[in-house]
Design a protein around this motif. Structure first.
Motif, short mmCIF file in Angstrom:
data_model
loop_
_atom_site.label_atom_id
_atom_site.label_comp_id
_atom_site.label_asym_id
_atom_site.label_seq_id
_atom_site.Cartn_x
_atom_site.Cartn_y
_atom_site.Cartn_z
N GLU A 39 0.83 -1.20 0.00
CA GLU A 39 0.00 0.00 0.00
C GLU A 39 0.86 1.25 0.00
OE1 GLU A 39 -2.45 -0.45 3.41
OE2 GLU A 39 -3.56 -2.14 2.57
N LEU A 40 1.95 1.23 0.76
CA LEU A 40 2.86 2.36 0.81
C LEU A 40 3.52 2.57 -0.55
CD1 LEU A 40 4.42 4.53 2.44
CD2 LEU A 40 6.11 2.75 2.93
N VAL A 41 3.91 1.49 -1.19
CA VAL A 41 4.54 1.59 -2.51
C VAL A 41 3.56 2.19 -3.52
CG1 VAL A 41 5.52 0.26 -4.40
CG2 VAL A 41 6.15 -0.29 -2.06
N GLN A 42 2.31 1.76 -3.49
CA GLN A 42 1.31 2.29 -4.43
C GLN A 42 1.06 3.78 -4.16
OE1 GLN A 42 -2.06 -0.28 -3.94
NE2 GLN A 42 -1.24 -1.86 -5.30
N ARG A 43 1.02 4.16 -2.88
CA ARG A 43 0.79 5.56 -2.54
C ARG A 43 1.94 6.44 -3.01
NH1 ARG A 43 0.42 6.63 3.55
NH2 ARG A 43 2.61 7.15 3.29
N VAL A 44 3.16 5.96 -2.81
CA VAL A 44 4.33 6.73 -3.25
C VAL A 44 4.36 6.83 -4.77
CG1 VAL A 44 6.86 6.70 -3.32
CG2 VAL A 44 5.69 6.23 -1.18
N GLU A 45 4.04 5.74 -5.48
CA GLU A 45 3.99 5.79 -6.95
C GLU A 45 2.96 6.81 -7.42
OE1 GLU A 45 3.17 1.83 -8.21
OE2 GLU A 45 5.28 1.20 -8.07
N LYS A 46 1.80 6.83 -6.79
CA LYS A 46 0.75 7.78 -7.16
C LYS A 46 1.22 9.21 -6.90
CE LYS A 46 -4.06 8.86 -6.14
NZ LYS A 46 -5.20 8.56 -5.27
N ASP A 47 1.87 9.44 -5.76
CA ASP A 47 2.38 10.78 -5.45
C ASP A 47 3.45 11.21 -6.44
OD1 ASP A 47 0.65 10.93 -3.32
OD2 ASP A 47 2.16 10.41 -1.81
N LEU A 48 4.33 10.29 -6.84
CA LEU A 48 5.36 10.63 -7.82
C LEU A 48 4.76 11.00 -9.17
CD1 LEU A 48 8.17 8.03 -7.08
CD2 LEU A 48 8.28 10.48 -6.76
N VAL A 49 3.72 10.28 -9.58
CA VAL A 49 3.06 10.59 -10.84
C VAL A 49 2.42 11.98 -10.75
CG1 VAL A 49 1.14 9.94 -12.34
CG2 VAL A 49 2.73 8.21 -11.52
N ASN A 50 1.79 12.29 -9.60
CA ASN A 50 1.20 13.61 -9.41
C ASN A 50 2.26 14.70 -9.48
OD1 ASN A 50 -1.42 12.74 -9.19
ND2 ASN A 50 -1.38 12.61 -6.96
N ILE A 51 3.38 14.50 -8.84
CA ILE A 51 4.45 15.50 -8.83
C ILE A 51 5.02 15.69 -10.23
CG2 ILE A 51 6.79 15.96 -8.01
CD1 ILE A 51 5.96 14.62 -5.36
N MET A 52 5.21 14.60 -10.95
CA MET A 52 5.77 14.68 -12.30
C MET A 52 4.81 15.38 -13.26
SD MET A 52 7.80 11.03 -12.47
CE MET A 52 7.38 10.75 -14.12
N SER A 53 3.51 15.29 -13.02
CA SER A 53 2.54 15.94 -13.89
C SER A 53 2.27 17.38 -13.47
CB SER A 53 1.24 15.14 -13.94
OG SER A 53 0.64 15.13 -12.66
N GLY A 54 2.99 17.88 -12.45
CA GLY A 54 2.86 19.27 -12.04
C GLY A 54 1.96 19.47 -10.85
N GLY A 55 1.44 18.44 -10.27
CA GLY A 55 0.55 18.57 -9.12
C GLY A 55 1.33 18.55 -7.82
N THR A 56 0.62 18.35 -6.74
CA THR A 56 1.24 18.27 -5.42
C THR A 56 0.95 16.93 -4.80
OG1 THR A 56 -0.73 19.19 -4.36
CG2 THR A 56 0.99 20.76 -5.04
N VAL A 57 1.58 16.68 -3.67
CA VAL A 57 1.40 15.42 -2.96
C VAL A 57 0.06 15.46 -2.24
CG1 VAL A 57 2.35 13.92 -1.18
CG2 VAL A 57 3.88 15.18 -2.67
N GLU A 58 -0.78 14.46 -2.45
CA GLU A 58 -2.10 14.42 -1.83
C GLU A 58 -2.06 13.83 -0.43
OE1 GLU A 58 -4.73 12.31 -4.35
OE2 GLU A 58 -4.45 13.65 -6.04
N ASN A 59 -1.32 12.77 -0.23
CA ASN A 59 -1.32 12.04 1.03
C ASN A 59 -0.12 12.45 1.89
OD1 ASN A 59 -3.52 10.59 0.09
ND2 ASN A 59 -2.23 9.05 -0.87
N PHE A 60 -0.08 13.72 2.23
CA PHE A 60 1.05 14.20 3.00
C PHE A 60 0.68 14.18 4.46
CE2 PHE A 60 4.01 17.48 4.51
CZ PHE A 60 5.18 16.94 4.01
N ASP A 61 1.34 13.36 5.25
CA ASP A 61 1.03 13.22 6.68
C ASP A 61 1.78 14.26 7.48
OD1 ASP A 61 1.18 9.66 6.27
OD2 ASP A 61 -0.55 10.97 6.15
N ALA A 62 1.11 14.85 8.48
CA ALA A 62 1.77 15.81 9.36
C ALA A 62 2.85 15.12 10.18
CB ALA A 62 0.75 16.47 10.28
N ASP A 63 2.60 13.85 10.51
CA ASP A 63 3.59 13.09 11.29
C ASP A 63 4.87 12.90 10.50
OD1 ASP A 63 4.54 11.58 13.46
OD2 ASP A 63 3.98 9.72 12.43
N VAL A 64 4.73 12.59 9.24
CA VAL A 64 5.91 12.41 8.38
C VAL A 64 6.63 13.73 8.25
CG1 VAL A 64 6.66 11.86 6.05
CG2 VAL A 64 4.92 10.47 7.14
N ASN A 65 5.87 14.85 8.14
CA ASN A 65 6.48 16.16 8.01
C ASN A 65 7.27 16.52 9.27
OD1 ASN A 65 7.15 18.64 7.07
ND2 ASN A 65 5.17 19.59 7.53
#
Length: 200
Positions: free
Chosen positions: A125-151
């Motif tokens: 699940e983590l791998v799929q989420r990171v892949e989705k975030d990378l695709v969003n970033i590469m297409s000019g978007g932002t990270v959707e699943n950004f956790d405050a804890d991770v930040n």
């Protein structure tokens, strides 16, 4: 390149195959040699003459290259071999794994455990989420699943990294007091034009 595999058989079967390949077979029954693979693609039956032996298709722990030669000095690569058909005696149990544990030679015994790095344990699940975030970033978007804890962990880690990378400023280099040992000790510097003769 050819498609090849390794055929590993019991010693009694190996002798019969050698006789068959050397064409010293007395009867036509011994000439039949067949391999039947079942629907699952991993199990089957090896037939030589009238006898049937269970067989399994196993992956080798590493790729093996095969070569052939025409003049006994130059070798030509013919294939990369990654699978082996293991023929067993009728009473032996079938292997319950898809990959063979050992290589083909004694130094490769238990090769996967002794010679290769362990695969990392990753959450799919983590791998799929990171892949989705990378695709969003590469297409000019932002990270959707950004956790405050991770930040917060990232900021604390960055601050620790900055603190460890800071070095104490170097101490100012002081010049040692050295007495002036010049040739004009006690004389003021002057040019010769000042001492010129005004008599003319």
């Amino acid at each position: 390149m050819d498609e090849q595999f390794v055929l590993r058989v019991p010693p009694s079967v190996a002798e019969r195959i050698n006789l068959l390949l050397s064409e010293n077979v007395s009867s036509s029954e011994e000439k039949s040699l067949d391999l039947e693979i079942s629907e699952d693609g991993r199990t089957g039956t090896f037939v030589i003459g009238n006898e049937r032996f269970p067989a399994s298709l196993l992956d080798l722990p590493c790729v093996v290259e095969s070569y052939k030669t025409y003049d006994d000095s130059a070798l030509v690569k013919t294939a990369d071999i990654g699978q082996m058909i293991l023929v067993r005696e009728s009473g032996e149990a079938s292997p319950d794994v898809v990959e063979y544990r050992h290589g083909l030679t004694p130094p490769m015994r238990d090769a996967r455990k002794r010679r290769f790095r362990r695969e990392p344990d990753l959450n799919p699940e983590l791998v799929q989420r990171v892949e989705k975030d990378l695709v969003n970033i590469m297409s000019g978007g932002t990270v959707e699943n950004f956790d405050a804890d991770v930040n917060s962990q990232g900021e604390a880690g960055d601050e620790n990294a900055r603190n460890t990378n800071k070095k104490a400023p170097p101490a100012a280099a002081t010049k040692p007091e050295v007495p002036d040992t010049g040739g004009n000790a006690g004389e003021a510097d002057g040019s010769e034009s000042d001492d010129s003769d005004d008599s003319l």
